[in-house]
Design an enzyme around this catalytic site. Structure first.
Site, PDB file in Angstrom:
ATOM      1  N   CYS A 131     -27.376  32.144  69.958  1.00 49.64           N
ATOM      2  CA  CYS A 131     -27.746  33.488  69.784  1.00 49.64           C
ATOM      3  C   CYS A 131     -29.019  33.262  69.173  1.00 49.64           C
ATOM      4  O   CYS A 131     -29.282  32.794  67.941  1.00 49.64           O
ATOM      5  CB  CYS A 131     -26.850  34.173  68.807  1.00 49.64           C
ATOM      6  SG  CYS A 131     -27.287  35.588  68.373  1.00 49.64           S
ATOM      7  N   CYS A 134     -29.930  35.571  66.314  1.00 48.12           N
ATOM      8  CA  CYS A 134     -29.322  35.410  65.048  1.00 48.12           C
ATOM      9  C   CYS A 134     -29.640  33.951  64.359  1.00 48.12           C
ATOM     10  O   CYS A 134     -29.883  34.192  63.138  1.00 48.12           O
ATOM     11  CB  CYS A 134     -27.632  35.035  65.375  1.00 48.12           C
ATOM     12  SG  CYS A 134     -26.832  36.018  66.593  1.00 48.12           S
ATOM     13  N   ASP A 135     -30.202  33.331  65.127  1.00 48.97           N
ATOM     14  CA  ASP A 135     -30.364  31.863  64.546  1.00 48.97           C
ATOM     15  C   ASP A 135     -32.012  31.470  64.517  1.00 48.97           C
ATOM     16  O   ASP A 135     -32.447  30.503  64.127  1.00 48.97           O
ATOM     17  CB  ASP A 135     -29.532  30.770  65.089  1.00 48.97           C
ATOM     18  CG  ASP A 135     -28.083  31.155  65.045  1.00 48.97           C
ATOM     19  OD1 ASP A 135     -27.879  31.429  63.892  1.00 48.97           O
ATOM     20  OD2 ASP A 135     -27.280  30.588  65.651  1.00 48.97           O
TER      21      ASP A 135
END
Ligand code: NAP
Length: 303
Positions: A131, A134-135
């Site tokens: 992701c 997300c990261d």
């Protein structure tokens, strides 16, 4: 007993809930994770008609609010099994609760495919991610690679190029599956390098990822690139394992035509987990509408 239970609160499930509620059906959604499905991980949605640009998270939240404001109920619980009864369906949740409904819509979606190579699970969170939104921020000022050739991979690479120093986009073929508009945008970025036709053979580094070893698909030659992160974006697998004995699957996807009817009367399939050619936000939402209207006909007219 609810009129309709919807399994999964992604775009297909939430769209189904909107249609079901507008028809006055009591509607409960069960979701094992976060509402919104995979779209919450998409940085920008630019191909949803009449919405020129919106983040995936905002899109999902708008959809969620719309369904909730119409009176749908969302419970965060995993559906463990579904059984047909004389009056409808028993839906058993991981928590142990058993709910009942007259009709069920399976809008279970899909999850990220893994590479299936050594140390992939061990390095999760230590360089391996599925992701980018997300990261990505963890890799500011660093070098990363994205693996994949579809829309997700190219979008992720473009997104990451705005955060990190350098992005390698590794794909197993010289041609991309992603839309041309995305590939053209990626090619224009000075800190994005396309690496084709290569597959990721092994993951290097201990205890964190420091590089990847690649194999050229055409001549078999190998090379290593140093990266702090590898974002795997090689497609999805349908989340249908729990329903394999309930409805007919085809290659893991739920067999249902454009009317979203499965082989079991009263069970409908919508979204990415349904057998179909085009898996887009638009087609997921459209499935939600079709499945809900079919479920309503089933409940009211028995057809
Ligand atoms: P996808 O379109 O299925 O693409 C998966 C990519 O990963 C393909 O390029 C495939 O290579 C590659 N791949 C698959 N298995 C691999 C393996 N074991 N090793 C190396 N590479 C592998 O998946 P996606 O990009 O996640 O997209 C899924 C769906 O969502 C698609 O329908 C897509 O259009 C849609 N989507 C749309 C948008 C948008 O419209 N903005 C954004 C994201 C996703 P090959 O090409 O060689 O098969």
């Amino acid at each position: 007993m609810a009129d309709i239970i919807i399994v999964g609160a992604g775009p297909a499930g939430l769209s189904a809930a909107i249609y079901a509620r507008r028809a006055g059906m009591s509607t409960t959604l069960y979701e094992a994770e976060m509402y919104g499905g995979q779209i919450v991980n998409t940085p920008e949605v630019e191909n949803y008609p009449a919405v020129a640009k919106i983040s995936g998270f905002d899109f999902a939240t708008n959809l969620y609010n719309q369904a909730m404001n119409l009176g749908a109920v969302l419970e965060f619980d995993k559906v463990a099994s579904i059984a047909k009864t004389e009056s409808g369906f028993d839906v058993t949740l991981a928590s142990g609760k058993v709910d009942t409904a007259k009709a069920v819509i399976l809008a279970v979606g899909a999850s990220n495919r893994h590479l299936g190579i050594a140390r992939e699970e061990e390095l999760l969170g230590k360089g391996i991610s599925y992701c980018a939104t997300c990261d990505g921020a963890f890799y500011k000022g660093k070098t990363v690679a994205v693996n994949g050739g579809g829309n997700t991979a190219v979008e992720d690479a473009i997104y990451l190029a705005g955060i990190v120093d350098k992005v390698y986009l590794i794909h197993r073929r010289n041609e991309f599956r992603a839309e041309d508009v995305l590939v053209d945008a990626a090619k224009k970025l000075p800190n994005l390098e396309i690496v084709t036709p290569y597959v990721v053979e092994s993951l290097l580094g201990e205890p964190k990822l420091t590089g990847v070893e690649l194999t050229n698909k055409e001549d078999g030659s190998k090379k290593t690139i140093d990266v702090n992160g590898l974002f795997v974006a090689i497609g999805q697998e349908p989340k249908t394992a729990d329903f394999k004995d309930l409805v007919t699957l085809q290659g893991g996807y739920i067999e249902a035509g454009e009317n979203c009817k499965t082989n079991v009367e009263g069970i409908f399939a919508a979204g990415d987990a349904r057998v179909k050619k085009i898996r887009q936000l638009t087609t997921a939402c459209a499935d939600g509408a079709v499945a809900a209207l079919a479920a309503i006909d089933y409940i009211k007219l028995g057809v």
